[in-house]
Design a protein around this motif. Structure first.
Motif, PDB file in Angstrom:
ATOM      1  N   HIS A 165      29.777  12.263  67.262  1.00 22.24           N
ATOM      2  CA  HIS A 165      29.914  13.228  68.348  1.00 22.24           C
ATOM      3  C   HIS A 165      30.668  14.483  67.872  1.00 22.24           C
ATOM      4  O   HIS A 165      30.288  15.614  68.210  1.00 22.24           O
TER       5      HIS A 165
ATOM      6  N   LYS B 276      21.140  24.688  75.204  1.00 19.13           N
ATOM      7  CA  LYS B 276      22.395  25.008  75.907  1.00 19.13           C
ATOM      8  C   LYS B 276      22.677  26.505  75.783  1.00 19.13           C
ATOM      9  O   LYS B 276      23.118  27.151  76.720  1.00 19.13           O
TER      10      LYS B 276
ATOM     11  N   GLN C  48      26.578  22.246  67.149  1.00 22.37           N
ATOM     12  CA  GLN C  48      26.233  23.069  68.312  1.00 22.37           C
ATOM     13  C   GLN C  48      27.136  24.314  68.399  1.00 22.37           C
ATOM     14  O   GLN C  48      26.693  25.375  68.822  1.00 22.37           O
TER      15      GLN C  48
ATOM     16  N   SER D 157      28.238  16.520  66.048  1.00 24.47           N
ATOM     17  CA  SER D 157      27.292  17.185  66.975  1.00 24.47           C
ATOM     18  C   SER D 157      27.927  18.450  67.543  1.00 24.47           C
ATOM     19  O   SER D 157      27.292  19.503  67.641  1.00 24.47           O
TER      20      SER D 157
ATOM     21  N   ARG E   6      18.594  12.365  64.415  1.00 33.25           N
ATOM     22  CA  ARG E   6      19.484  12.547  65.577  1.00 33.25           C
ATOM     23  C   ARG E   6      20.070  13.970  65.570  1.00 33.25           C
ATOM     24  O   ARG E   6      20.096  14.651  66.585  1.00 33.25           O
TER      25      ARG E   6
HETATM   26  O1  LIG Z   1      23.640  15.295  75.357  1.00 29.73           O
HETATM   27  C1  LIG Z   1      24.043  16.409  74.972  1.00 29.73           C
HETATM   28  O2  LIG Z   1      24.350  17.324  75.767  1.00 29.73           O
HETATM   29  C2  LIG Z   1      24.152  16.690  73.552  1.00 29.73           C
HETATM   30  O3  LIG Z   1      24.227  17.835  73.160  1.00 29.73           O
HETATM   31  C3  LIG Z   1      24.240  15.554  72.591  1.00 29.73           C
HETATM   32  C4  LIG Z   1      25.659  15.021  72.409  1.00 29.73           C
HETATM   33  C5  LIG Z   1      25.511  13.867  71.362  1.00 29.73           C
HETATM   34  O4  LIG Z   1      25.924  14.017  70.219  1.00 29.73           O
HETATM   35  O5  LIG Z   1      24.962  12.826  71.743  1.00 29.73           O
HETATM   36  C6  LIG Z   1      26.548  16.106  71.906  1.00 29.73           C
HETATM   37  C7  LIG Z   1      27.504  16.711  72.665  1.00 29.73           C
HETATM   38  C8  LIG Z   1      27.799  16.325  74.041  1.00 29.73           C
HETATM   39  O6  LIG Z   1      29.176  16.305  74.345  1.00 29.73           O
HETATM   40  C9  LIG Z   1      27.154  15.065  74.408  1.00 29.73           C
HETATM   41  C10 LIG Z   1      26.192  14.469  73.661  1.00 29.73           C
END
Ligand SMILES: O=C(O)C(=O)C[C@]1(C(=O)O)C=C[C@@H](O)C=C1
Length: 358
Positions: free
Chosen positions: A343, A301, A350, A346, A290
């Motif tokens: 989350h 992004k 990012q 994540s 994941r």
């Molecule tokens: O779907 C995205 O845009 C992602 O980058 C993945 C993800 C996730 O962890 O699922 C991460 C950050 C965003 O706020 C929403 C979802």
């Protein structure tokens, strides 16, 4: 920490049970309560002499006079006695009256000045000391207080888990937050932990459930408030039990031990643990896959100058995963917490990608 057994072998029981009134009120109340507790098999009595109260005007304990009543009751019923101390003066008074066990309250544990003052007054004294958790959920403060007392030379030391203040808690007076005493036990396996179901529950009908949970988690003891006439108690009326009810409660508790002598139990548990190991590995591999996708989304992004946090997508995840969990018989609240953590991770990952200079 340098630790010795809390009590001599003939005084120690597993679980260790300390019981007594929230506050010592009158010689009669103390004597009748202790008589009932002795009948219930209790050998260590607790009783507040000086009471820290949240609001002014509440009953703050009868003070020094109670110590002479305690001296009498100890002789008459051949019991040990524990009191709370919150200053060097309290320690001096308690020691001067032959008190057997001291405890430091939750409101004192939060204050290193207070704990240090108590620690200094205990130098050269050999007495068991119990340290309640701080009112707030801060394991560092709890450990700090235990270490200060230990550094003063007190080796007969134990922790009391009395729960934590929590603005949102509805059921209990203080949230148990079991993960905190579990963490303490993990870091200091030799340190006994005594559970205080009275202050966690705040209501007498909830005391047995908390006490049983503590035994299921292999806590070393219980400290329970008991009063000969609880409804008439001058403090904590709602959470105290009569000595008779306490006796019934203690008989109803299931004792657990840390291990079973049955060799079949060990091999069966080992088998289950091997399967758990395998599943945990799969969970981590899945999480890693994941995160790899999240990294790719991060790169994408960055290339397109798009913000990391995507409210709509996050909302969809946050609502759907707990729903999926229900059909798998998983607790939705638990899954919600897990996905909040995922989350947050994540976003961290990012953020590192977007922050990197090309
Ligand atoms: O779907 C995205 O845009 C992602 O980058 C993945 C993800 C996730 O962890 O699922 C991460 C950050 C965003 O706020 C929403 C979802």
């Amino acid at each position: 920490m340098n630790l010795k057994p809390l009590l001599s072998e003939n005084q120690a029981s597993k679980p260790l049970v300390i019981a007594g009134p929230c506050s010592v009120e009158t010689p009669e109340q103390l004597d009748r309560t202790v008589a009932g507790l002795v009948e219930a098999g209790i050998r260590i009595i607790r009783g507040g002499v000086w009471k820290p109260r949240t609001r002014p005007g509440s009953f703050e304990g009868v003070g020094d006079i109670a110590l002479s009543w305690i001296v009498d009751v100890k002789k008459r019923h051949d019991v040990k006695f524990a009191v709370e101390v919150a200053s060097a003066r309290h320690v001096e008074q308690a020691l001067g009256h032959g008190i057997d066990v001291l405890w430091i309250g939750a409101r004192s544990t939060v204050n290193p000045f207070t704990v240090q003052e108590i620690a200094d007054s205990l130098k050269g004294v050999d007495i068991p000391v119990l340290v309640k958790n701080p009112v707030n959920a801060d394991i560092g403060l709890w450990i700090g207080a235990l270490e200060r007392i230990n550094k003063a030379g007190i080796e007969r030391l134990a922790a009391i888990h009395r729960g934590f203040s929590n603005f949102n808690e509805k059921l209990y007076r203080n949230s148990p937050m079991w993960q905190i005493p579990i963490e303490l036990k993990t870091r200091f396996p030799e340190l006994p932990i005594i559970n205080d179901p009275s202050h966690i529950s705040g209501q007498r009908h909830l005391v047995p459930g908390i006490a049983q949970m503590a035994l299921d988690l292999n806590f070393d003891g219980l400290i329970i408030e008991s009063h000969v006439d609880p409804d008439a108690a001058w403090s904590d009326a709602a959470q105290q039990l009569t000595p008779g009810d306490l006796s019934t409660l203690l008989r109803s508790l299931h004792l657990r031990s840390g291990f079973s002598p049955n060799p079949k139990f060990a091999s069966q548990l080992e088998l289950l643990r091997e399967k758990v190991d395998e599943i945990d590995r799969q969970l981590l591999e899945t999480l890693s896959r994941r995160m790899h996708l999240v990294e790719q989304a991060g790169e994408y992004k960055k290339e397109n100058n798009v913000a990391i946090f995507q409210l709509e997508r996050w909302r969809e995840i946050f609502e759907s995963r707990p729903e999926w969990a229900k059909s798998l018989k998983l607790n939705p609240a638990f899954i919600r917490e897990i996905f909040q953590l995922i989350h947050a991770q994540s976003i961290d990952v990012q953020e590192r990608i977007l922050g990197k200079k090309d």
